[in-house]
Design a protein around this motif. Sequence first.
Motif, PDB file in Angstrom:
ATOM      1  N   PRO A  74      25.066  27.601  -4.684  1.00  0.00           N
ATOM      2  CA  PRO A  74      26.495  27.727  -5.004  1.00  0.00           C
ATOM      3  C   PRO A  74      26.859  27.201  -6.394  1.00  0.00           C
ATOM      4  CG  PRO A  74      26.203  26.813  -2.797  1.00  0.00           C
ATOM      5  CD  PRO A  74      24.846  26.872  -3.432  1.00  0.00           C
ATOM      6  N   GLU A  75      26.121  26.204  -6.881  1.00  0.00           N
ATOM      7  CA  GLU A  75      26.429  25.642  -8.198  1.00  0.00           C
ATOM      8  C   GLU A  75      26.285  26.701  -9.292  1.00  0.00           C
ATOM      9  OE1 GLU A  75      25.093  23.447  -5.251  1.00  0.00           O
ATOM     10  OE2 GLU A  75      23.419  23.743  -6.614  1.00  0.00           O
ATOM     11  N   ASN A  78      29.352  28.863  -9.217  1.00  0.00           N
ATOM     12  CA  ASN A  78      30.495  28.132  -9.755  1.00  0.00           C
ATOM     13  C   ASN A  78      30.439  28.037 -11.276  1.00  0.00           C
ATOM     14  OD1 ASN A  78      31.588  27.778  -7.209  1.00  0.00           O
ATOM     15  ND2 ASN A  78      30.542  25.832  -6.893  1.00  0.00           N
ATOM     16  N   ARG A  79      29.237  27.805 -11.821  1.00  0.00           N
ATOM     17  CA  ARG A  79      29.090  27.769 -13.285  1.00  0.00           C
ATOM     18  C   ARG A  79      29.420  29.125 -13.890  1.00  0.00           C
ATOM     19  NH1 ARG A  79      23.875  25.831 -12.846  1.00  0.00           N
ATOM     20  NH2 ARG A  79      24.078  23.773 -12.014  1.00  0.00           N
ATOM     21  N   LEU A  81      31.441  31.430 -12.717  1.00  0.00           N
ATOM     22  CA  LEU A  81      32.886  31.689 -12.652  1.00  0.00           C
ATOM     23  C   LEU A  81      33.637  30.993 -13.793  1.00  0.00           C
ATOM     24  CD1 LEU A  81      33.416  31.496  -8.809  1.00  0.00           C
ATOM     25  CD2 LEU A  81      33.515  33.536 -10.258  1.00  0.00           C
TER      26      LEU A  81
END
Length: 88
Positions: A74-75, A78-79, A81
């Motif tokens: 998920p990281e 998120n980066r 986005l």
Amino acid sequence: MDGMEDRMSAMQYSFTLPSDYGMSIIRRRIEAKGHITDGFPQLVFEAFLHAGRDARRSHATENLYAPFYQWDRPEGMNRFLGSQGFTQ
């Protein structure tokens, strides 16, 4: 550790475009900018899906564009986005 770090994440979003929108614009955009995310950390797979109203899809009332991304963690998503790759 709650195990969230080990889960793959998928992200897909879509744009509905008017039936008279020139899908060649989308195909050129994919060709010109699709490589921007190549090598993005934790990105496993990407696909740029599109469907245009044409002779084979004459029943369709719209054109569609839908990028799809598969992330290792998920990281990474998120980066992405928060990056210029997403805003371009």
